[in-house]
Design a protein around this motif. Structure first.
Motif, PDB file in Angstrom:
ATOM      1  N   LEU A  67     -40.090   6.553  -6.668  1.00  0.00           N
ATOM      2  CA  LEU A  67     -39.077   6.959  -5.171  1.00  0.00           C
ATOM      3  C   LEU A  67     -38.699   5.674  -4.797  1.00  0.00           C
ATOM      4  O   LEU A  67     -37.361   5.676  -4.205  1.00  0.00           O
ATOM      5  N   ARG A  68     -39.242   4.450  -4.697  1.00  0.00           N
ATOM      6  CA  ARG A  68     -38.810   3.544  -4.140  1.00  0.00           C
ATOM      7  C   ARG A  68     -37.814   2.767  -5.251  1.00  0.00           C
ATOM      8  O   ARG A  68     -36.611   1.998  -4.638  1.00  0.00           O
ATOM      9  N   LEU A  69     -38.086   2.611  -6.576  1.00  0.00           N
ATOM     10  CA  LEU A  69     -37.027   2.279  -7.330  1.00  0.00           C
ATOM     11  C   LEU A  69     -35.738   3.212  -7.139  1.00  0.00           C
ATOM     12  O   LEU A  69     -34.594   2.344  -7.024  1.00  0.00           O
ATOM     13  N   LEU A  70     -35.655   4.345  -7.024  1.00  0.00           N
ATOM     14  CA  LEU A  70     -34.646   5.126  -6.785  1.00  0.00           C
ATOM     15  C   LEU A  70     -33.823   4.620  -5.790  1.00  0.00           C
ATOM     16  O   LEU A  70     -32.571   4.571  -5.555  1.00  0.00           O
ATOM     17  N   GLU A  71     -34.536   4.545  -4.553  1.00  0.00           N
ATOM     18  CA  GLU A  71     -33.917   4.067  -3.358  1.00  0.00           C
ATOM     19  C   GLU A  71     -33.180   2.660  -3.385  1.00  0.00           C
ATOM     20  O   GLU A  71     -32.273   2.390  -2.818  1.00  0.00           O
ATOM     21  N   PRO A  79     -24.231  11.482   0.537  1.00  0.00           N
ATOM     22  CA  PRO A  79     -24.032  12.649  -0.386  1.00  0.00           C
ATOM     23  C   PRO A  79     -24.008  12.276  -1.735  1.00  0.00           C
ATOM     24  O   PRO A  79     -25.110  12.763  -2.524  1.00  0.00           O
ATOM     25  N   ARG A  80     -23.252  11.248  -2.024  1.00  0.00           N
ATOM     26  CA  ARG A  80     -23.086  10.986  -3.435  1.00  0.00           C
ATOM     27  C   ARG A  80     -24.266  10.351  -3.844  1.00  0.00           C
ATOM     28  O   ARG A  80     -25.055  10.290  -5.018  1.00  0.00           O
ATOM     29  N   ALA A  81     -24.861   9.199  -2.978  1.00  0.00           N
ATOM     30  CA  ALA A  81     -26.193   8.540  -3.390  1.00  0.00           C
ATOM     31  C   ALA A  81     -27.311   9.592  -3.520  1.00  0.00           C
ATOM     32  O   ALA A  81     -28.220   9.638  -4.339  1.00  0.00           O
ATOM     33  N   LEU A  87     -30.215  13.794  -9.296  1.00  0.00           N
ATOM     34  CA  LEU A  87     -30.072  13.923 -10.788  1.00  0.00           C
ATOM     35  C   LEU A  87     -30.914  13.039 -11.560  1.00  0.00           C
ATOM     36  O   LEU A  87     -31.568  13.506 -12.554  1.00  0.00           O
ATOM     37  N   CYS A  88     -31.111  11.676 -11.181  1.00  0.00           N
ATOM     38  CA  CYS A  88     -31.921  10.854 -11.924  1.00  0.00           C
ATOM     39  C   CYS A  88     -33.268  11.286 -11.825  1.00  0.00           C
ATOM     40  O   CYS A  88     -34.033  11.162 -12.836  1.00  0.00           O
ATOM     41  N   VAL A 136     -36.078  20.447  -3.238  1.00  0.00           N
ATOM     42  CA  VAL A 136     -37.090  19.452  -2.706  1.00  0.00           C
ATOM     43  C   VAL A 136     -36.650  18.195  -2.451  1.00  0.00           C
ATOM     44  O   VAL A 136     -36.559  17.431  -1.280  1.00  0.00           O
ATOM     45  N   GLN A 137     -36.254  17.563  -3.596  1.00  0.00           N
ATOM     46  CA  GLN A 137     -35.784  16.230  -3.539  1.00  0.00           C
ATOM     47  C   GLN A 137     -34.479  15.961  -2.950  1.00  0.00           C
ATOM     48  O   GLN A 137     -34.118  14.857  -2.219  1.00  0.00           O
ATOM     49  N   LEU A 138     -33.633  16.777  -2.637  1.00  0.00           N
ATOM     50  CA  LEU A 138     -32.418  17.154  -2.050  1.00  0.00           C
ATOM     51  C   LEU A 138     -32.879  16.863  -0.317  1.00  0.00           C
ATOM     52  O   LEU A 138     -32.383  15.972   0.282  1.00  0.00           O
TER      53      LEU A 138
END
Length: 196
Positions: A67-71, A79-81, A87-88, A136-138
């Motif tokens: 989750l830190r890496l995705l951030e 919204p795009r991010a 998706l990732c 959930v992730q949204l």
């Protein structure tokens, strides 16, 4: 009551990794305990220890780092991010989580074929996860502060762990098998005459 909450918040900000990992593992283990309770048999604490071991040794730590890496890779709440992170997470994180669970549990249970559950249940479980985790992730990526994301995922993972542990113990990885079990169990309890 407010004292423990304030202390938890302070600890989470000061030591986010261990706080998130421990909360995640506790919630994931509780999901296994609930699954056992729903089955109606005696508590299998060895099974719950196995689930806790997989949660602490891999899931919670991977989740925290992932989750830190995705951030870092896709910063912000635009919204795009957020959609790119979801998706990732589903394309890369989801398969890793499911695989690690079935593989880790098979090792801890000393099964002869440690890949059997993975081969038999991976696709069904992954597809079931696609009906739950994107939502959930949204919410997670758009509303939850970064230092609480693993704990939030663990909270939502409580329900997922209940399903995942059910699937690992005897389901086929589909939501249908879990709902069928719950409906049949509920019907049997209604039809059972009262004990004297």
């Amino acid at each position: 009551m407010a004292g423990w909450r304030r202390e938890l918040l302070r600890t989470a900000r000061r030591y986010p990794w261990p706080t998130n990992v421990l909360l995640y593992a506790a919630l994931f283990s509780a999901g296994d305990a609930l699954q056992q309770r729903l089955r109606g048999g005696p508590a299998d604490w060895r099974q719950t220890r196995h689930v806790a071991t997989v949660a602490v040794a891999f899931h919670a730590n991977f989740n925290y780092v992932w989750l830190r890496l995705l951030e870092r890779a896709l910063p912000g709440r635009a919204p795009r991010a957020v959609l790119a992170k979801v998706l990732c997470d589903q394309a890369f994180g989801g398969p890793v989580y499911v695989s690690a669970f079935y593989f880790g549990m098979s090792i801890l249970q000393e099964k002869d074929d440690i890949f059997l559950d993975l081969r038999q249940k991976f696709w069904n479980t992954y597809k079931s996860g696609l009906m739950y985790w994107p939502f959930v992730q949204l919410t997670n990526f758009s509303l939850v502060p970064v230092h609480w994301r693993t704990a939030y995922t663990g909270l939502c993972g409580f329900l997922w762990a209940t399903f995942l542990c059910f699937s690992q113990q005897g389901g086929d990885g589909t939501l249908k098998s879990a709902f069928t079990f719950l409906c049949v169990k509920g019907t049997n309890e209604v039809e059972r005459p009262p004990e004297k």
